[in-house]
Motif scaffolding. Sequence first.
Motif, PDB file in Angstrom:
ATOM      1  N   ILE A  21       0.835  -1.204   0.000  1.00  0.00           N
ATOM      2  CA  ILE A  21       0.000   0.000   0.000  1.00  0.00           C
ATOM      3  C   ILE A  21       0.871   1.256   0.000  1.00  0.00           C
ATOM      4  CG2 ILE A  21      -1.647   1.338   1.364  1.00  0.00           C
ATOM      5  CD1 ILE A  21      -2.858  -1.316   2.275  1.00  0.00           C
ATOM      6  N   ILE A  22       1.898   1.262   0.867  1.00  0.00           N
ATOM      7  CA  ILE A  22       2.786   2.426   0.940  1.00  0.00           C
ATOM      8  C   ILE A  22       3.509   2.612  -0.384  1.00  0.00           C
ATOM      9  CG2 ILE A  22       4.862   3.337   2.051  1.00  0.00           C
ATOM     10  CD1 ILE A  22       3.914   2.037   4.637  1.00  0.00           C
ATOM     11  N   GLY A  23       4.008   1.508  -0.975  1.00  0.00           N
ATOM     12  CA  GLY A  23       4.696   1.599  -2.261  1.00  0.00           C
ATOM     13  C   GLY A  23       3.788   2.158  -3.337  1.00  0.00           C
ATOM     14  N   CYS A  24       2.546   1.672  -3.375  1.00  0.00           N
ATOM     15  CA  CYS A  24       1.593   2.170  -4.374  1.00  0.00           C
ATOM     16  C   CYS A  24       1.307   3.653  -4.165  1.00  0.00           C
ATOM     17  CB  CYS A  24       0.286   1.365  -4.298  1.00  0.00           C
ATOM     18  SG  CYS A  24       0.442  -0.345  -4.861  1.00  0.00           S
ATOM     19  N   ILE A  27       4.285   5.608  -5.446  1.00  0.00           N
ATOM     20  CA  ILE A  27       4.309   5.632  -6.912  1.00  0.00           C
ATOM     21  C   ILE A  27       3.258   6.596  -7.442  1.00  0.00           C
ATOM     22  CG2 ILE A  27       3.859   4.249  -8.973  1.00  0.00           C
ATOM     23  CD1 ILE A  27       5.083   1.855  -7.488  1.00  0.00           C
ATOM     24  N   VAL A  28       2.047   6.535  -6.881  1.00  0.00           N
ATOM     25  CA  VAL A  28       0.972   7.433  -7.325  1.00  0.00           C
ATOM     26  C   VAL A  28       1.353   8.887  -7.078  1.00  0.00           C
ATOM     27  CG1 VAL A  28      -1.406   8.128  -6.877  1.00  0.00           C
ATOM     28  CG2 VAL A  28      -0.844   5.708  -7.074  1.00  0.00           C
ATOM     29  N   MET A  29       1.944   9.151  -5.887  1.00  0.00           N
ATOM     30  CA  MET A  29       2.354  10.518  -5.572  1.00  0.00           C
ATOM     31  C   MET A  29       3.411  11.010  -6.555  1.00  0.00           C
ATOM     32  SD  MET A  29       2.558  10.481  -1.397  1.00  0.00           S
ATOM     33  CE  MET A  29       3.280  12.117  -1.376  1.00  0.00           C
ATOM     34  N   THR A  30       4.419  10.164  -6.829  1.00  0.00           N
ATOM     35  CA  THR A  30       5.490  10.568  -7.739  1.00  0.00           C
ATOM     36  C   THR A  30       4.958  10.824  -9.138  1.00  0.00           C
ATOM     37  OG1 THR A  30       7.059   9.246  -6.445  1.00  0.00           O
ATOM     38  CG2 THR A  30       7.733   9.901  -8.648  1.00  0.00           C
ATOM     39  N   VAL A  31       4.151   9.883  -9.647  1.00  0.00           N
ATOM     40  CA  VAL A  31       3.586  10.053 -10.995  1.00  0.00           C
ATOM     41  C   VAL A  31       2.709  11.299 -11.053  1.00  0.00           C
ATOM     42  CG1 VAL A  31       2.019   9.030 -12.675  1.00  0.00           C
ATOM     43  CG2 VAL A  31       3.715   7.599 -11.542  1.00  0.00           C
ATOM     44  N   THR A  32       1.933  11.521 -10.010  1.00  0.00           N
ATOM     45  CA  THR A  32       1.061  12.695  -9.973  1.00  0.00           C
ATOM     46  C   THR A  32       1.876  13.984  -9.995  1.00  0.00           C
ATOM     47  OG1 THR A  32      -0.600  11.454  -8.727  1.00  0.00           O
ATOM     48  CG2 THR A  32      -0.754  13.855  -8.678  1.00  0.00           C
ATOM     49  N   ILE A  33       2.941  14.020  -9.200  1.00  0.00           N
ATOM     50  CA  ILE A  33       3.787  15.218  -9.156  1.00  0.00           C
ATOM     51  C   ILE A  33       4.419  15.474 -10.516  1.00  0.00           C
ATOM     52  CG2 ILE A  33       5.959  16.094  -8.215  1.00  0.00           C
ATOM     53  CD1 ILE A  33       5.129  14.868  -5.545  1.00  0.00           C
ATOM     54  N   ILE A  34       4.934  14.415 -11.153  1.00  0.00           N
ATOM     55  CA  ILE A  34       5.552  14.577 -12.472  1.00  0.00           C
ATOM     56  C   ILE A  34       4.522  15.078 -13.483  1.00  0.00           C
ATOM     57  CG2 ILE A  34       6.619  13.326 -14.377  1.00  0.00           C
ATOM     58  CD1 ILE A  34       7.970  11.542 -12.309  1.00  0.00           C
ATOM     59  N   LYS A  35       3.304  14.526 -13.424  1.00  0.00           N
ATOM     60  CA  LYS A  35       2.262  14.981 -14.341  1.00  0.00           C
ATOM     61  C   LYS A  35       1.877  16.430 -14.071  1.00  0.00           C
ATOM     62  CE  LYS A  35       0.077  10.627 -15.667  1.00  0.00           C
ATOM     63  NZ  LYS A  35      -1.181   9.861 -15.717  1.00  0.00           N
ATOM     64  N   VAL A  36       1.794  16.799 -12.802  1.00  0.00           N
ATOM     65  CA  VAL A  36       1.462  18.182 -12.451  1.00  0.00           C
ATOM     66  C   VAL A  36       2.541  19.127 -12.962  1.00  0.00           C
ATOM     67  CG1 VAL A  36       1.248  19.779 -10.517  1.00  0.00           C
ATOM     68  CG2 VAL A  36       0.018  17.606 -10.476  1.00  0.00           C
ATOM     69  N   ALA A  37       3.832  18.731 -12.771  1.00  0.00           N
ATOM     70  CA  ALA A  37       4.930  19.558 -13.245  1.00  0.00           C
ATOM     71  C   ALA A  37       4.887  19.700 -14.771  1.00  0.00           C
ATOM     72  CB  ALA A  37       6.252  18.960 -12.792  1.00  0.00           C
ATOM     73  N   ASP A  38       4.642  18.580 -15.450  1.00  0.00           N
ATOM     74  CA  ASP A  38       4.587  18.625 -16.906  1.00  0.00           C
ATOM     75  C   ASP A  38       3.427  19.482 -17.390  1.00  0.00           C
ATOM     76  OD1 ASP A  38       5.501  17.560 -19.554  1.00  0.00           O
ATOM     77  OD2 ASP A  38       3.481  16.722 -19.562  1.00  0.00           O
ATOM     78  N   GLU A  39       2.287  19.336 -16.752  1.00  0.00           N
ATOM     79  CA  GLU A  39       1.124  20.138 -17.144  1.00  0.00           C
ATOM     80  C   GLU A  39       1.366  21.614 -16.856  1.00  0.00           C
ATOM     81  OE1 GLU A  39      -2.304  20.842 -19.005  1.00  0.00           O
ATOM     82  OE2 GLU A  39      -1.325  18.876 -18.818  1.00  0.00           O
ATOM     83  N   SER A  40       2.062  21.899 -15.750  1.00  0.00           N
ATOM     84  CA  SER A  40       2.406  23.280 -15.423  1.00  0.00           C
ATOM     85  C   SER A  40       3.320  23.875 -16.485  1.00  0.00           C
ATOM     86  CB  SER A  40       3.066  23.346 -14.047  1.00  0.00           C
ATOM     87  OG  SER A  40       3.445  24.658 -13.732  1.00  0.00           O
ATOM     88  N   ASN A  41       4.294  23.072 -16.934  1.00  0.00           N
ATOM     89  CA  ASN A  41       5.188  23.532 -18.006  1.00  0.00           C
ATOM     90  C   ASN A  41       4.405  23.828 -19.284  1.00  0.00           C
ATOM     91  OD1 ASN A  41       7.452  23.371 -16.405  1.00  0.00           O
ATOM     92  ND2 ASN A  41       7.974  21.280 -17.051  1.00  0.00           N
ATOM     93  N   LYS A  42       3.499  22.938 -19.632  1.00  0.00           N
ATOM     94  CA  LYS A  42       2.719  23.137 -20.856  1.00  0.00           C
ATOM     95  C   LYS A  42       1.817  24.365 -20.758  1.00  0.00           C
ATOM     96  CE  LYS A  42       2.686  18.265 -22.243  1.00  0.00           C
ATOM     97  NZ  LYS A  42       1.867  17.072 -22.470  1.00  0.00           N
ATOM     98  N   THR A  43       1.223  24.540 -19.586  1.00  0.00           N
ATOM     99  CA  THR A  43       0.369  25.719 -19.398  1.00  0.00           C
ATOM    100  C   THR A  43       1.190  27.003 -19.517  1.00  0.00           C
ATOM    101  OG1 THR A  43      -1.098  24.458 -17.944  1.00  0.00           O
ATOM    102  CG2 THR A  43      -1.210  26.858 -17.802  1.00  0.00           C
ATOM    103  N   VAL A 270       8.079  14.774  -1.325  1.00  0.00           N
ATOM    104  CA  VAL A 270       7.838  13.332  -1.447  1.00  0.00           C
ATOM    105  C   VAL A 270       8.875  12.548  -0.646  1.00  0.00           C
ATOM    106  CG1 VAL A 270       7.821  11.392  -3.047  1.00  0.00           C
ATOM    107  CG2 VAL A 270       6.706  13.532  -3.674  1.00  0.00           C
ATOM    108  N   LEU A 271      10.155  12.964  -0.771  1.00  0.00           N
ATOM    109  CA  LEU A 271      11.207  12.273  -0.030  1.00  0.00           C
ATOM    110  C   LEU A 271      10.967  12.365   1.469  1.00  0.00           C
ATOM    111  CD1 LEU A 271      13.889  10.766  -0.041  1.00  0.00           C
ATOM    112  CD2 LEU A 271      15.058  12.983  -0.088  1.00  0.00           C
TER     113      LEU A 271
END
Length: 733
Positions: A21-24, A27-43, A270-271
Amino acid sequence: MSFISRSSIFVRRATLLIGSIIGCVMIVMTVTIIKVADESNKTAARQQMHRLAVAVESELTKAQIELAMVASGHPAKFGIFGGNAGQEPFSENLEAAWTYFNFDEIYALDGRNGVVTGSSRGAPAGTLTFASIRPHVAHLVARVAHNRVSSEHHGQHRLLSPEFEKVHGASGLIQVRGGLALAAVVPFNPAQPWADDKQVLVAARMLDAAKIADLGRRHGLDNVRFQHQSAGDSTFAIPVTGAGETRIGHLAWDHFRPGSDMLPNLLLIVLTSVITIAIAFGVLFERLRRLGREMTKEEEKSNLLASHDHLSGLLNRRTFHERFAAELERCRRGHAGMALHMIDLDRFKDINDSLGHQAGDEVIRQVAQRISNVVRGADIVARLGGDEFAVVQVDTETTLEATALAERLREALTRPIMFGDSEMSVGASIGIALGPVGELDTEGMLKLADSALYEAKSGGRNRHRFFEHDGSSTNRMKQLVEEELRDAINNDHLELHYQPQVSADGLRILGVEALVRWRHPIRGLIPPLDFIALAEQRGLIVPLSKWVLKRACLDGRRWSGIKVAVNVSAAQFKQSGFVRDLIETVEATGFDLSRLELELTEGMIVEDEDKAERAISELREQGVSLALDDFGTGYSSLIYLRRFSFDKIKIDRSFLEAMETTGESAILLHSVVHLGRALGLSVCAEGIETQEQHRFLQAVGCHELQGYFFSRPVLASEIDDMLARAVPFPKAA
């Protein structure tokens, strides 16, 4: 699976589940952060592209307005051109275009797009100079010449002053001499005397790197630049098209990436979260490990309690039956021998009566220790209940070996036992049966050893006796069974005694259990232990069981409203027509089947569970009640309670022997009663001998009670007298 392994598996599975559960989550937090950062860059890229497009559009509009001002030639309105109205100030306007508006190139074209006049960086210029920009502005000239308004290409601009709203023009970016320039085309003002509506004014303003960069800075963009080659990241560049909609390059800039800038901070969060969760998981894991250890200890304790007698530490009756059955099977397979020693203390009751139960408990503990010290490690030792012990002497072929152990046991148990200042001496009688004997099971072997024990006690106690298969005593009993028991069955020379089954308050008789007795004209009353086992060996147990059933039903007709319980033998239950014969026998007596209760043991149903299930189902369809006898002594009572439709469980008397109402025995008994109640079963406890046992069982919720405290097994006439009394058992009231 052992209790310990179940605890370990629980801890491992819980740890794996939580870790997963913690690992999942991580992973979800990391992927979400990367997606948020990428979307922020695109915006941000879209916003920056919009700002640059607005800046370019603004510059184009400005150039078009300024060129329109040059074309209008109204010095009185603008105050920047020389000359007077009606004159020809156009050459002066062209020179002023360089001075005031920074147009590097400006040309007046006639209706055939020929150069009328022109200026290059403030100096006169003509057709030759205009040739360098002609191909790049041709499409703009064509739009103006054909009245194509600038809104077709750039959108309609409302930045013009009212005086210039009717002035149509076009503007755009062009590539001149390897660089980028702003180009604008507007028509001449028809008010000029030499102009016609087909003539246009063309101007170009060079955009060097500094101007382009300054344009970007004014709109919040860094290092805006023009580059001919395609941009490496098209997300952060806008295309520049020239004549014929041909792409001539890109406007690029050092784009601001807010998502990338904030990514380190987010990853730091996250760390930090990972470290925090890891610490929490470590604490939780340690607690799980501690819980696992505690569960293991509790399970080991429960396992020990379930398999061992709490007072003596020896095997209890249930576990002894399992181990003894396994040893019998091993002996039969390997053609080996064994000896069963049944041990009964001689003066234990006197010690209990004179010194109290604490002294009796100390005797039990020390006797158990002495027996354990005498036997070998492979031998099986158990306390069956009260002051009764059993020893299975493995790999024993002769009476000499069994005798040697019996003498060592008697010598050890004869030595005095100290309790405080009191010295107690007990002694022991021992009955021995060598086996295996034919197809006898554990119950049959125990009955043989019990018969030998009876002989030992009858002979004066503190001695041992064998159940001799070829001895004179055994032969006499066999002969008696073969010659006279069959006649006793056929001629009704047996007796049925009935022991009442009493309500929990001790005030009502709910049922009676039928128990067979053989009153021999010469030997007197022969106890069941002396002839039941031999009747099984000689094939008489089935007719004996049928006689008991028939006599119990005949007697039971006169006791309205109470159950009559009859024990079913294993051999009788195995018969293919058992149910049919039983129904016919009962119906022949006129007894109500709904008042008949059959007592079965686990040993009867374990051999062929499917057949047993069919028989039980047929009996229940006829209204017969079923009770599971000796509950707690088998190895899988819970399984059978769930599978088979019993109405009652009878708690074996071994649970009550040496019962302590505040000890572990009481807890176990309490659990059994509540188990039966939870399953919707009636619970009957056997072996009640004291008022203390009665009150305790009444308190824990037992439905029915049976034992000497209320009544010994008696004749049917005495049951009549009890039922006639308002209070059948005065001492229990």
